[in-house]
Design a protein around this motif. Structure first.
Motif, PDB file in Angstrom:
ATOM      1  N   VAL A 222      40.426  41.657  47.689  1.00 39.51           N
ATOM      2  CA  VAL A 222      40.683  40.586  46.732  1.00 39.51           C
ATOM      3  C   VAL A 222      41.166  39.372  47.513  1.00 39.51           C
ATOM      4  O   VAL A 222      41.474  39.467  48.704  1.00 39.51           O
ATOM      5  N   ASN A 223      41.223  38.242  46.829  1.00 37.64           N
ATOM      6  CA  ASN A 223      41.832  37.061  47.431  1.00 37.64           C
ATOM      7  C   ASN A 223      42.640  36.333  46.358  1.00 37.64           C
ATOM      8  O   ASN A 223      42.583  36.693  45.169  1.00 37.64           O
ATOM      9  N   PRO A 224      43.419  35.317  46.732  1.00 35.29           N
ATOM     10  CA  PRO A 224      44.254  34.627  45.745  1.00 35.29           C
ATOM     11  C   PRO A 224      43.473  34.027  44.580  1.00 35.29           C
ATOM     12  O   PRO A 224      43.993  33.965  43.461  1.00 35.29           O
ATOM     13  N   ASP A 225      42.239  33.607  44.815  1.00 34.69           N
ATOM     14  CA  ASP A 225      41.431  33.045  43.720  1.00 34.69           C
ATOM     15  C   ASP A 225      41.159  34.099  42.643  1.00 34.69           C
ATOM     16  O   ASP A 225      41.229  33.807  41.448  1.00 34.69           O
ATOM     17  N   LEU A 226      40.839  35.325  43.070  1.00 34.49           N
ATOM     18  CA  LEU A 226      40.571  36.385  42.099  1.00 34.49           C
ATOM     19  C   LEU A 226      41.844  36.774  41.359  1.00 34.49           C
ATOM     20  O   LEU A 226      41.815  36.983  40.138  1.00 34.49           O
ATOM     21  N   ILE A 227      42.966  36.862  42.072  1.00 38.35           N
ATOM     22  CA  ILE A 227      44.236  37.197  41.413  1.00 38.35           C
ATOM     23  C   ILE A 227      44.601  36.125  40.384  1.00 38.35           C
ATOM     24  O   ILE A 227      45.025  36.431  39.263  1.00 38.35           O
ATOM     25  N   PHE A 229      42.538  34.214  38.806  1.00 41.60           N
ATOM     26  CA  PHE A 229      41.592  34.353  37.697  1.00 41.60           C
ATOM     27  C   PHE A 229      42.031  35.467  36.747  1.00 41.60           C
ATOM     28  O   PHE A 229      42.009  35.298  35.520  1.00 41.60           O
ATOM     29  N   ILE A 230      42.429  36.610  37.301  1.00 50.16           N
ATOM     30  CA  ILE A 230      42.886  37.731  36.464  1.00 50.16           C
ATOM     31  C   ILE A 230      44.080  37.308  35.618  1.00 50.16           C
ATOM     32  O   ILE A 230      44.138  37.596  34.411  1.00 50.16           O
ATOM     33  N   ASN A 231      45.034  36.647  36.236  1.00 51.67           N
ATOM     34  CA  ASN A 231      46.237  36.223  35.513  1.00 51.67           C
ATOM     35  C   ASN A 231      45.923  35.185  34.441  1.00 51.67           C
ATOM     36  O   ASN A 231      46.449  35.253  33.316  1.00 51.67           O
ATOM     37  N   GLN A 232      45.067  34.222  34.772  1.00 53.81           N
ATOM     38  CA  GLN A 232      44.695  33.189  33.798  1.00 53.81           C
ATOM     39  C   GLN A 232      43.911  33.785  32.635  1.00 53.81           C
ATOM     40  O   GLN A 232      44.116  33.416  31.476  1.00 53.81           O
ATOM     41  N   PRO A 240      43.534  42.707  29.978  1.00 58.77           N
ATOM     42  CA  PRO A 240      43.749  42.974  31.405  1.00 58.77           C
ATOM     43  C   PRO A 240      42.434  43.305  32.098  1.00 58.77           C
ATOM     44  O   PRO A 240      41.588  44.008  31.551  1.00 58.77           O
ATOM     45  N   LEU A 241      42.268  42.797  33.299  1.00 54.94           N
ATOM     46  CA  LEU A 241      41.087  43.094  34.112  1.00 54.94           C
ATOM     47  C   LEU A 241      41.549  43.752  35.399  1.00 54.94           C
ATOM     48  O   LEU A 241      42.512  43.305  36.021  1.00 54.94           O
ATOM     49  N   ASP A 242      40.861  44.814  35.822  1.00 61.81           N
ATOM     50  CA  ASP A 242      41.237  45.434  37.080  1.00 61.81           C
ATOM     51  C   ASP A 242      40.631  44.652  38.239  1.00 61.81           C
ATOM     52  O   ASP A 242      39.537  44.083  38.111  1.00 61.81           O
ATOM     53  N   PRO A 243      41.312  44.595  39.387  1.00 63.37           N
ATOM     54  CA  PRO A 243      40.847  43.745  40.486  1.00 63.37           C
ATOM     55  C   PRO A 243      39.699  44.322  41.286  1.00 63.37           C
ATOM     56  O   PRO A 243      39.039  43.577  42.026  1.00 63.37           O
ATOM     57  N   LEU A 291      51.565  38.136  49.111  1.00 62.79           N
ATOM     58  CA  LEU A 291      50.573  37.390  48.326  1.00 62.79           C
ATOM     59  C   LEU A 291      50.936  37.438  46.857  1.00 62.79           C
ATOM     60  O   LEU A 291      51.699  38.318  46.422  1.00 62.79           O
ATOM     61  N   PRO A 292      50.398  36.526  46.042  1.00 64.66           N
ATOM     62  CA  PRO A 292      50.651  36.571  44.595  1.00 64.66           C
ATOM     63  C   PRO A 292      50.178  37.898  44.013  1.00 64.66           C
ATOM     64  O   PRO A 292      49.193  38.476  44.477  1.00 64.66           O
ATOM     65  N   ILE A 293      50.895  38.374  42.999  1.00 66.44           N
ATOM     66  CA  ILE A 293      50.540  39.664  42.388  1.00 66.44           C
ATOM     67  C   ILE A 293      49.842  39.453  41.061  1.00 66.44           C
ATOM     68  O   ILE A 293      49.798  38.352  40.502  1.00 66.44           O
ATOM     69  N   ILE A 294      49.276  40.541  40.538  1.00 72.49           N
ATOM     70  CA  ILE A 294      48.646  40.533  39.214  1.00 72.49           C
ATOM     71  C   ILE A 294      49.738  40.649  38.183  1.00 72.49           C
ATOM     72  O   ILE A 294      50.451  41.658  38.116  1.00 72.49           O
ATOM     73  N   ASP A 295      49.898  39.637  37.377  1.00 71.26           N
ATOM     74  CA  ASP A 295      51.033  39.546  36.447  1.00 71.26           C
ATOM     75  C   ASP A 295      50.530  39.765  35.026  1.00 71.26           C
ATOM     76  O   ASP A 295      50.364  38.829  34.242  1.00 71.26           O
ATOM     77  N   ILE A 296      50.268  41.021  34.699  1.00 70.06           N
ATOM     78  CA  ILE A 296      49.850  41.363  33.342  1.00 70.06           C
ATOM     79  C   ILE A 296      50.696  42.529  32.852  1.00 70.06           C
ATOM     80  O   ILE A 296      51.309  43.242  33.642  1.00 70.06           O
ATOM     81  N   HIS A 297      50.731  42.733  31.557  1.00 72.04           N
ATOM     82  CA  HIS A 297      51.576  43.766  30.959  1.00 72.04           C
ATOM     83  C   HIS A 297      50.695  44.698  30.137  1.00 72.04           C
ATOM     84  O   HIS A 297      50.083  44.294  29.150  1.00 72.04           O
ATOM     85  N   VAL A 298      50.598  45.956  30.573  1.00 72.68           N
ATOM     86  CA  VAL A 298      49.787  46.939  29.873  1.00 72.68           C
ATOM     87  C   VAL A 298      50.613  48.194  29.598  1.00 72.68           C
ATOM     88  O   VAL A 298      51.642  48.412  30.198  1.00 72.68           O
TER      89      VAL A 298
END
Length: 298
Positions: A222-227, A229-232, A240-243, A291-298
């Motif tokens: 993954v890269n920061p752009d994908l992370i 995107f997932i958060n946005q 939620p989308l898996d990376p 790196l930035p993390i995936i910030d979602i709540h499931v």
């Protein structure tokens, strides 16, 4: 599951998401589909043990472990990487599988490459006794039979059906059940288009294409752009989308819309194949790299 989110784009293009990730809390998405008929076959053969293969953060390993617990099978997971033997407590996927009762056996990466060799499987049978073999990723003819049930009559209006691709079983089932007017687009999580030959083993139709430009460096990369995107995407849509899989596919489809790949008035269906359990492990890796993390709540 037919809960869909509809997003409207310019040129009257619409995108809907089929929430296969909501089928089951622990055996989600394509893993549920792939295991359905394999579990029935194992029961019919009166086999009490399931044996399969996977990596450190494998959705498949987690799903088989829980399915075994739920359906009364003993489960054995052959895990790639003997260095993980003493790190189970640090790995949320392996810890989950172990807590479900799965017996974890760690092998070197060199040994793991032999997983399809008859001699290797015979040695496993000598070690563990009789077992029902489920391949890495779960792909076999019974898995594809299950994945053919992803599309239903409710999906007949769509022009394009898109899904992520790992071992090729899910897309093979979708290709087999797609209608003549529908085109199936697969987004491999791995580099290259070598999966075409694997998929052709199970399909006869030519209504499909692999889109190989959105692997973000390869499997598990993954890269920061994908992370971001997932958060946005989660902030905006609460999905939620898996990376590893679905996020790359959704990113790719939206980018292709921006680049005018799809004709005006296209109706696009995205298949959410699950894999949310892998987010914990990915976030651990991201934190270690600061790196930035995936910030979602499931």
């Amino acid at each position: 599951m037919n809960q869909k989110l509809i997003i409207e784009f310019p040129n009257s293009i619409t995108v809907s998401i089929k929430r296969e990730d909501l089928i089951h809390p622990f055996i989600s998405g394509n893993k549920f589909r792939k295991l359905k008929y394999n579990l029935l076959q194992a029961k019919e053969e009166q086999n009490e043990t399931l044996l399969t293969f996977g990596g450190a953060y494998s959705n498949h390993i987690a799903a088989v472990a829980f399915a075994g617990k739920e359906k009364g099978f003993k489960t054995i997971g052959i895990i790639r990487g003997d260095e993980l033997r003493d790190k189970i407590s640090e790995n949320p996927t392996l810890l989950f599988a172990q807590n479900c009762g799965m017996q974890l056996e760690f092998v070197s990466r060199e040994e793991y490459r032999l997983k399809n060799e008859t001699s290797f499987l015979e040695n496993l049978e000598k070690q563990f006794g009789d077992f029902y073999l489920i391949p890495e990723g779960g792909t076999n003819e019974l898995a594809i039979k299950g994945c053919q049930e992803i599309l239903t009559e409710e999906d007949s209006d769509f022009d394009f059906v898109c899904c992520s691709v790992g071992t090729g079983g899910t897309i093979a089932g979708i290709i087999n059940s797609a209608l003549p007017h529908q085109k199936v687009l697969g987004f491999p999580a791995l580099k290259g288009d070598f999966l075409k030959d694997e998929i052709r083993i199970f399909v006869q139709n030519e209504n499909w294409e692999l889109i190989t430009a959105y692997h973000f460096g390869g499997y598990g990369k993954v890269n920061p752009d994908l992370i971001a995107f997932i958060n946005q995407f989660y902030d905006k849509n609460k999905i939620p989308l898996d990376p590893i899989y679905t996020a790359k596919m959704v990113f790719g489809v939206i980018d292709m819309i921006d680049k005018d790949y799809f004709p005006a008035h296209s109706k696009i269906l995205l298949i959410h194949t699950g894999g949310i359990q892998g987010i914990k492990g990915m976030n651990m890796k991201l934190k270690n790299k600061q790196l930035p993390i995936i910030d979602i709540h499931v």
